[in-house]
Write a protein that holds these residues in place. Structure first.
Motif, PDB file in Angstrom:
ATOM      1  N   LEU A   1       0.823  -1.212   0.000  1.00  0.00           N
ATOM      2  CA  LEU A   1       0.000   0.000   0.000  1.00  0.00           C
ATOM      3  C   LEU A   1       0.860   1.266   0.000  1.00  0.00           C
ATOM      4  O   LEU A   1       0.358   2.354  -0.307  1.00  0.00           O
ATOM      5  N   LEU A   2       2.128   1.120   0.340  1.00  0.00           N
ATOM      6  CA  LEU A   2       3.030   2.277   0.351  1.00  0.00           C
ATOM      7  C   LEU A   2       3.609   2.580  -1.028  1.00  0.00           C
ATOM      8  O   LEU A   2       4.236   3.627  -1.210  1.00  0.00           O
ATOM      9  N   VAL A   3       3.414   1.682  -1.979  1.00  0.00           N
ATOM     10  CA  VAL A   3       4.017   1.848  -3.300  1.00  0.00           C
ATOM     11  C   VAL A   3       3.619   3.171  -3.964  1.00  0.00           C
ATOM     12  O   VAL A   3       4.481   3.870  -4.513  1.00  0.00           O
ATOM     13  N   PRO A   4       2.334   3.569  -3.951  1.00  0.00           N
ATOM     14  CA  PRO A   4       1.996   4.856  -4.595  1.00  0.00           C
ATOM     15  C   PRO A   4       2.740   6.040  -3.983  1.00  0.00           C
ATOM     16  O   PRO A   4       3.123   6.975  -4.699  1.00  0.00           O
ATOM     17  N   PHE A   5       2.962   6.010  -2.674  1.00  0.00           N
ATOM     18  CA  PHE A   5       3.656   7.119  -2.025  1.00  0.00           C
ATOM     19  C   PHE A   5       5.147   7.115  -2.381  1.00  0.00           C
ATOM     20  O   PHE A   5       5.740   8.178  -2.598  1.00  0.00           O
ATOM     21  N   ILE A   6       5.740   5.913  -2.436  1.00  0.00           N
ATOM     22  CA  ILE A   6       7.134   5.807  -2.856  1.00  0.00           C
ATOM     23  C   ILE A   6       7.273   6.252  -4.308  1.00  0.00           C
ATOM     24  O   ILE A   6       8.223   6.953  -4.677  1.00  0.00           O
ATOM     25  N   ALA A   7       6.316   5.846  -5.148  1.00  0.00           N
ATOM     26  CA  ALA A   7       6.341   6.229  -6.557  1.00  0.00           C
ATOM     27  C   ALA A   7       6.222   7.740  -6.704  1.00  0.00           C
ATOM     28  O   ALA A   7       6.890   8.351  -7.556  1.00  0.00           O
ATOM     29  N   PHE A   8       5.400   8.364  -5.879  1.00  0.00           N
ATOM     30  CA  PHE A   8       5.266   9.823  -5.915  1.00  0.00           C
ATOM     31  C   PHE A   8       6.581  10.487  -5.532  1.00  0.00           C
ATOM     32  O   PHE A   8       7.036  11.436  -6.194  1.00  0.00           O
ATOM     33  N   LEU A   9       7.213  10.003  -4.467  1.00  0.00           N
ATOM     34  CA  LEU A   9       8.482  10.582  -4.013  1.00  0.00           C
ATOM     35  C   LEU A   9       9.547  10.450  -5.095  1.00  0.00           C
ATOM     36  O   LEU A   9      10.253  11.422  -5.413  1.00  0.00           O
TER      37      LEU A   9
END
Length: 280
Positions: free
Chosen positions: A165-173
């Motif tokens: 679930l953290l992938v979208p946030f890592i992708a944004f960063l």
């Protein structure tokens, strides 16, 4: 026709109150940044079909060709099935291509040929807000499109943990970092032909030496040392670690710290170089 001293003073006051184009940067305004993002969102509404097609088809082909073709020969790699190993790496690569390439190409065209930024900077928006808004939009877009390879890999059997679930946030960063990097490059190069050097001499080594297709432990020691400064490598490790687990606190802080430091560096460099190009 003569003008008395009172009228002359009023005219001078009016000229002083008029906003100057390309004025020195003042207070950083988030409203101005979001205005840039809103503009890009409106323009995106005219081309979202073609953009989405490219963002979905390209990583899917990577997974199909490499995942099944090489996966049939390799089987497992670093303790994972090869398609799972590749699928998590392709997420980071997709983020880089969906943020860095448009930042290089579109930003250069807007600045050099369309003169879009001249009109924007004539409003109460300075270069820092312009750069931040452009990068923020690309980060938001690539953060969404970057998850497509993960969804495709899940269709082929990948079962991520809750950390996925953290992938979208890592992708944004990561997308924000690469977008700023691309904007800086677009302000450094002087012609369209210079992009060939960027794509062949920079993009290719970045995604080949990032642990995307194979572990870095298979490379010579000096290459592994160079890869540590590759922001894509840290994005790959964060995404792979969040999907499968296994990242300790030290490694997590290291990968995030490198990406954040890269963002800060690129934000200053992109703003400085764009100001040199646009303002002088």
């Amino acid at each position: 026709m003569s003008i008395d001293h009172t009228d002359a003073r009023r005219l001078r006051d009016r000229e002083d109150a008029r906003p100057e184009t390309h004025a020195r940067p003042g207070r950083f305004e988030m409203d101005a940044v979001m205005g840039i993002v809103a503009r890009e969102w409106i323009l995106y509404g005219r081309s979202w079909r073609a953009t989405t097609f490219a963002a979905v088809v390209e990583p899917t082909l990577y997974l199909l060709c490499f995942g099944f073709g090489m996966g049939a020969l390799i089987g497992t790699l670093a303790g994972f099935s090869y398609i799972d190993f590749l699928g998590t790496g392709i997420v980071a690569v997709s983020v880089m291509f969906q943020s860095m390439m448009p930042a290089v190409i579109n930003t250069f065209i807007k600045r050099r040929f369309l003169h879009t930024y001249e009109g924007i900077l004539a409003t109460p928006i300075d270069v820092r807000e312009l750069v931040t808004g452009e990068a923020l939009w690309l980060a938001m877009r690539s953060g969404v499109y970057g998850c497509v390879p993960l969804l495709v890999a899940m269709g082929f059997g990948l079962r991520p943990g809750l950390g996925g679930l953290l992938v979208p946030f890592i992708a944004f960063l990561a997308g924000f970092a690469f977008a700023l990097f691309g904007i800086w490059i677009s302000a450094v190069i002087t012609s369209v032909r210079s992009m060939d050097y960027v794509f062949s001499g920079l993009f290719t080594p970045l995604f080949l030496v990032a642990g995307t297709f194979f572990p870095l432990t298979e490379l010579p020691g000096w290459v592994q040392g160079v890869a540590v400064i590759n922001p894509l490598y840290h994005a790959v490790e964060l995404i792979r670690g969040s999907v499968f687990g296994g990242l300790d606190a030290g490694a997590l802080l290291l990968h995030i710290g490198v990406l954040v430091a890269f963002i800060v560096l690129m934000w200053f460099l992109a703003g400085f170089q764009m100001r040199r190009r646009m303002v002088g």
